[in-house]
Design a protein around this motif. Sequence first.
Motif, PDB file in Angstrom:
ATOM      1  N   ALA A   5       0.844  -1.191   0.000  1.00 54.65           N
ATOM      2  CA  ALA A   5       0.000   0.000   0.000  1.00 54.65           C
ATOM      3  C   ALA A   5       0.878   1.239   0.000  1.00 54.65           C
ATOM      4  CB  ALA A   5      -0.916  -0.001   1.221  1.00 54.65           C
ATOM      5  N   GLY A   6       0.879   1.958  -1.108  1.00 56.62           N
ATOM      6  CA  GLY A   6       1.627   3.202  -1.184  1.00 56.62           C
ATOM      7  C   GLY A   6       2.918   3.066  -1.967  1.00 56.62           C
ATOM      8  N   LEU A   7       3.199   4.082  -2.788  1.00 60.26           N
ATOM      9  CA  LEU A   7       4.365   4.064  -3.658  1.00 60.26           C
ATOM     10  C   LEU A   7       5.410   5.092  -3.202  1.00 60.26           C
ATOM     11  CD1 LEU A   7       5.282   2.534  -6.169  1.00 60.26           C
ATOM     12  CD2 LEU A   7       4.170   4.270  -7.592  1.00 60.26           C
ATOM     13  N   GLY A   8       5.431   5.364  -1.905  1.00 65.71           N
ATOM     14  CA  GLY A   8       6.452   6.246  -1.345  1.00 65.71           C
ATOM     15  C   GLY A   8       7.772   5.523  -1.194  1.00 65.71           C
ATOM     16  N   LEU A  28      -0.532  -0.616  -4.653  1.00 68.33           N
ATOM     17  CA  LEU A  28      -1.706   0.241  -4.798  1.00 68.33           C
ATOM     18  C   LEU A  28      -1.313   1.674  -4.445  1.00 68.33           C
ATOM     19  CD1 LEU A  28      -4.367  -2.003  -3.004  1.00 68.33           C
ATOM     20  CD2 LEU A  28      -3.686  -2.017  -5.420  1.00 68.33           C
ATOM     21  N   GLU A  29      -1.627   2.618  -5.313  1.00 71.03           N
ATOM     22  CA  GLU A  29      -1.277   4.023  -5.093  1.00 71.03           C
ATOM     23  C   GLU A  29      -2.460   4.910  -5.491  1.00 71.03           C
ATOM     24  OE1 GLU A  29      -0.225   7.358  -4.102  1.00 71.03           O
ATOM     25  OE2 GLU A  29       1.328   5.856  -3.699  1.00 71.03           O
ATOM     26  N   ALA A  30      -2.946   5.696  -4.528  1.00 68.14           N
ATOM     27  CA  ALA A  30      -4.118   6.537  -4.783  1.00 68.14           C
ATOM     28  C   ALA A  30      -3.797   7.715  -5.692  1.00 68.14           C
ATOM     29  CB  ALA A  30      -4.688   7.037  -3.457  1.00 68.14           C
ATOM     30  N   LYS A  31      -2.617   8.295  -5.533  1.00 64.76           N
ATOM     31  CA  LYS A  31      -2.244   9.452  -6.356  1.00 64.76           C
ATOM     32  C   LYS A  31      -1.765   8.985  -7.729  1.00 64.76           C
ATOM     33  CE  LYS A  31      -0.784  12.158  -2.333  1.00 64.76           C
ATOM     34  NZ  LYS A  31       0.360  12.841  -1.675  1.00 64.76           N
ATOM     35  N   ASP A  32      -1.788   9.912  -8.667  1.00 61.06           N
ATOM     36  CA  ASP A  32      -1.354   9.588 -10.027  1.00 61.06           C
ATOM     37  C   ASP A  32      -0.725  10.839 -10.632  1.00 61.06           C
ATOM     38  OD1 ASP A  32      -0.936   8.703 -12.568  1.00 61.06           O
ATOM     39  OD2 ASP A  32      -2.975   7.962 -12.910  1.00 61.06           O
ATOM     40  N   ASP A  33       0.584  10.802 -10.813  1.00 64.38           N
ATOM     41  CA  ASP A  33       1.258  11.914 -11.472  1.00 64.38           C
ATOM     42  C   ASP A  33       2.452  11.383 -12.259  1.00 64.38           C
ATOM     43  OD1 ASP A  33       3.399  11.537  -9.641  1.00 64.38           O
ATOM     44  OD2 ASP A  33       2.596  13.024  -8.258  1.00 64.38           O
ATOM     45  N   HIS A  34       3.125  12.297 -12.942  1.00 62.61           N
ATOM     46  CA  HIS A  34       4.226  11.903 -13.826  1.00 62.61           C
ATOM     47  C   HIS A  34       5.338  11.210 -13.058  1.00 62.61           C
ATOM     48  CE1 HIS A  34       7.012  12.104 -17.214  1.00 62.61           C
ATOM     49  NE2 HIS A  34       7.908  12.650 -16.402  1.00 62.61           N
ATOM     50  N   ARG A  51      -1.020  -0.377  -9.470  1.00 60.73           N
ATOM     51  CA  ARG A  51      -2.398   0.001  -9.805  1.00 60.73           C
ATOM     52  C   ARG A  51      -2.695   1.354  -9.173  1.00 60.73           C
ATOM     53  NH1 ARG A  51      -5.638  -5.735  -8.611  1.00 60.73           N
ATOM     54  NH2 ARG A  51      -4.238  -7.072  -9.860  1.00 60.73           N
ATOM     55  N   PHE A  52      -3.071   2.310 -10.008  1.00 60.88           N
ATOM     56  CA  PHE A  52      -3.376   3.653  -9.528  1.00 60.88           C
ATOM     57  C   PHE A  52      -4.867   3.805  -9.254  1.00 60.88           C
ATOM     58  CE2 PHE A  52       0.665   4.270 -11.734  1.00 60.88           C
ATOM     59  CZ  PHE A  52       1.348   5.071 -10.828  1.00 60.88           C
ATOM     60  N   GLY A  53      -5.180   4.673  -8.270  1.00 58.27           N
ATOM     61  CA  GLY A  53      -6.567   4.935  -7.906  1.00 58.27           C
ATOM     62  C   GLY A  53      -6.877   4.428  -6.509  1.00 58.27           C
ATOM     63  N   GLU A  54      -7.928   4.976  -5.919  1.00 61.02           N
ATOM     64  CA  GLU A  54      -8.343   4.559  -4.582  1.00 61.02           C
ATOM     65  C   GLU A  54      -8.765   3.091  -4.585  1.00 61.02           C
ATOM     66  OE1 GLU A  54      -8.185   6.060  -1.786  1.00 61.02           O
ATOM     67  OE2 GLU A  54      -7.849   8.173  -2.301  1.00 61.02           O
ATOM     68  N   ALA A  55      -8.360   2.373  -3.546  1.00 62.78           N
ATOM     69  CA  ALA A  55      -8.726   0.961  -3.409  1.00 62.78           C
ATOM     70  C   ALA A  55      -9.371   0.761  -2.047  1.00 62.78           C
ATOM     71  CB  ALA A  55      -7.500   0.065  -3.549  1.00 62.78           C
TER      72      ALA A  55
END
Length: 459
Positions: A5-8, A28-34, A51-55
């Motif tokens: 959970a999280g792409l930090g 799983l990552e809720a935020k989506d940017d470059h 996978r991007f988006g709220e889960a």
Amino acid sequence: MITVAGLGVSGRAAARALAARGERVVVLEAKDDHRLRAVAAELAGLGVEVRFGEAARPPDGTTMLVTSPGWRPGHPLLVAAAEAGVEVIGEVELAWRLRRPGAAPWLALTGTDGKTTVVRMLTAMLMAAGHKALAVGNVGTPIVEAVSGTSDVLAVELSSFQLHWARSLAPHTAAVLNVAPDHLDWHGSMEEYTRVKGTLFERAGTVVYNADDEAVTRLAEPYSGAVGFTLRVPRPGQLGVVEDLLVDRAFVANPADNAEELAVLSDVRPFAPHNVANALAAAALARSYGVPPGAVRQGLADFVPDPHRMETVADVGGVTYVNDSKATNAHAAAASLAAYPSIVWVAGGLLKGADVDDLVRCAAPRLRAAVLLGADRDRIHAALTRHAVNVPVVEVPGQDTGVMDRVVTEAAGLATPGDTVLLAPAGASMDIFDNYLARGEAFARAVRRLAVRSGGAEE
């Protein structure tokens, strides 16, 4: 399949480590940017799916979920995982489980304040003793990467968030530096926050505690042989201060009768009572691992304080400007305020549910004036009205990052030669700035611009 959970920083490190061991990993990552898309592309090359988006629930087939430390326990994804019988752990717990036989021991510490300073002091002491040491955890290298490295000992900084998701850690030595109200919005209560800090002691080989902190002393009471550190003359089993010496009466042959000199007070930089306590905590951790006295003192000499921690920016017209943007809670701000006799206090930000009345009451005799900014400045102003009625207060409104120039200008107008204009916010920075680093840099830039307008400064 293991879900992360999280792409930090900790999330991507966990994903890489798991993929290297042949696990199927979904992040799983809720935020989506470059920037995050670039990270996802790099991980895809390792076989990791992002996978991007709220889960709201973990993907089908998930057997374990590794959460980022900042995710609250009540997050719908984590709650759904627990309800489905999926084990939820953090990156620190994962790192502990992934250690290889004969892996580097952990010298671990936590506390409300001083963690990074202590872990860096400790690392310097270990290296001075000839160890291949690395600072990891809440500072430096992610632990899940470090456990597969070549270090022979790890200096591990742990936040309360990380400890919440860690259940089986058994460090060589564990230290709790202090406990004061912080992150109560995350933990729900002071009792829970304190309990989580104390879990670090549960399976430690040696327990190190702050004997001057009542809450920490209570946490250490169940553990026989616990080693205290104190700013007073130490009793047997403690490290402390005798006149101008830092001394050890714990890791010596006969603590009842003997003491070992470790350093002198002038070896501690920057000098302040709370930083002496930091040095003693680091020394206790180092001594528990067999570091000799000479290496303790050499480590203090080699230690380079991190920026934004009681950092003198400039002297302008006889007024010293000090950046302690890292004082993100009342406890840290109190330690900073105690180090100077006459202060124009720059404070404000997000108080995270903490009370500031005791802070203001204790600091009032040292305050010449206060300049307040940020979302909770009104709460600090109210405390000043109650406990420092004669202290002039200026509120500087605004949520733009340029607010710091106005703050510094107001502070300069209130200060007289001999004063210290001290940025010790007592709150988090994210109401205006990206982080405490950005806040401190804004303050330093504003001071330097003030110096130019005033015709120069002494650095």
